[in-house]
Design an enzyme around this catalytic site. Structure first.
Site, PDB file in Angstrom:
ATOM      1  CG  ASN A   9      -1.724   1.239   1.379  1.00 27.73           C
ATOM      2  OD1 ASN A   9      -1.884   1.997   0.420  1.00 27.73           O
ATOM      3  ND2 ASN A   9      -2.261   1.473   2.566  1.00 27.73           N
ATOM      4  CE  LYS A  11       0.179   3.474   4.718  1.00 28.59           C
ATOM      5  NZ  LYS A  11       0.050   3.665   6.141  1.00 28.59           N
ATOM      6  CG  HIS A  97      -5.747   2.055   5.060  1.00 33.45           C
ATOM      7  ND1 HIS A  97      -5.341   2.987   5.982  1.00 33.45           N
ATOM      8  CD2 HIS A  97      -4.715   1.197   4.911  1.00 33.45           C
ATOM      9  CE1 HIS A  97      -4.103   2.705   6.370  1.00 33.45           C
ATOM     10  NE2 HIS A  97      -3.710   1.615   5.741  1.00 33.45           N
ATOM     11  CD  GLU A  99      -2.918   5.649   6.620  1.00 36.34           C
ATOM     12  OE1 GLU A  99      -2.846   5.690   5.383  1.00 36.34           O
ATOM     13  OE2 GLU A  99      -2.031   5.142   7.336  1.00 36.34           O
ATOM     14  CD  GLU A 169      -3.734  -2.425   7.231  1.00 40.15           C
ATOM     15  OE1 GLU A 169      -2.655  -2.771   6.729  1.00 40.15           O
ATOM     16  OE2 GLU A 169      -4.248  -1.310   7.038  1.00 40.15           O
ATOM     17  N   GLY A 175       2.309   2.222  10.762  1.00 43.88           N
ATOM     18  CA  GLY A 175       3.284   3.295  10.590  1.00 43.88           C
ATOM     19  C   GLY A 175       3.944   3.725  11.891  1.00 43.88           C
ATOM     20  CB  SER A 215       5.031  -1.779  12.099  1.00 45.58           C
ATOM     21  OG  SER A 215       4.592  -0.451  12.285  1.00 45.58           O
TER      22      SER A 215
END
Ligand code: PEP
Length: 252
Positions: A9, A11, A97, A99, A169, A175, A215
């Protein structure tokens, strides 16, 4: 048969020329792997889909978008629909996701619509779910994950559900450099598989690919992927360097 998958991904990273270069490196690196034990997917920004598709042609790497609109077409300035994504030759769309849920207020209901539109356009879906740090600390995380999966996916019939890959996730691991332990991840993956078994039966549950994201890197991928219910990874930061991404692809 359940597939192992490692999906990147990217991003909002790389310009188109940089993305083309990275895709070439990934394609070439994957071509060198003699005994590839997983499907490999790169999730790229909308602007990159067509150019990256050309690069990937003739290779083993599949292509994903990172999102699609919650409408099929029309007056939605700046949006990109599922049929538009599919028309680039992409295979997958990443949906839900954290985000997107967090920064762009994507709800369970909206994601249900996006899932339907993506599947109707012929895309497969990598559907993300996962809890925040507060939700983990409060012990509510099983409920959160159940709601996300049931609310956006469980209206599908078994044939449609066969085109869904789930990515667990935990938001606190994305991250942050903090990875869920292999045991923590396995606990949730087994829980998700049980949810699917209760809804669709044991065979569908056994066939469903469930990825871990948060991560994941070459140094921890093998331990995670060794767990019986972890079928690969959705990889953010470590997908931006071909060598790191390959280190995860070869971790099975
Ligand atoms: C992600 O954003 O899907 C992700 C897993 O990111 P990272 O690997 O950087 O934690």
């Amino acid at each position: 048969m359940r597939k192992n998958i490692v999906a990147g991904n990217w991003k909002m990273n790389t310009t188109v020329p940089e993305g083309v270069q990275l895709a070439k490196e990934v394609k070439d690196a994957v071509a060198q792997v003699a005994d590839l034990k997983c499907d490999v997917v790169v999730g790229v920004p909308f602007t990159h889909l067509t150019a990256v598709k050309s690069v990937l042609e003739g290779g083993k790497v599949l292509l994903s978008a990172e999102n699609c609109a919650d409408h099929e077409k029309g007056a939605y300035t700046g949006e990109v629909s599922a049929p538009m994504v599919a028309s680039t030759g992409a295979d997958y769309a990443i949906l839900g996701h954290s985000e997107r849920r967090g920064y762009y207020n994507e709800t369970i209901e909206m994601l249900k619509t996006k899932v339907d539109l993506a599947l109707a356009a012929g895309l497969k879906v990598i559907f993300c779910c996962g809890e925040s740090l507060d939700e983990r600390k409060s012990g509510m995380y099983f409920e959160i994950i159940k709601e996300e999966i049931m609310g956006s996916l469980f209206h599908l019939d078994a044939d449609a559900f066969a085109n869904i890959v789930i990515a667990y996730e935990p938001i606190w691991a994305i991250g942050t450099g903090e990875t869920a332990t292999a045991d923590q991840a396995e606990e949730i993956h087994a829980f998700i598989r049980k949810l699917i078994a209760d809804k669709y039966g044991a065979q569908v549950a056994d066939d469903t690919t469930i990825l871990y994201g948060g991560s994941c890197k070459p140094s921890n991928a093998a331990e995670l992927f060794a767990k019986p219910d972890i079928d690969g990874g959705l990889i953010g930061g470590a997908s931006l360097k071909a060598a790191d991404f390959l280190g995860i692809v070869t971790a099975f």
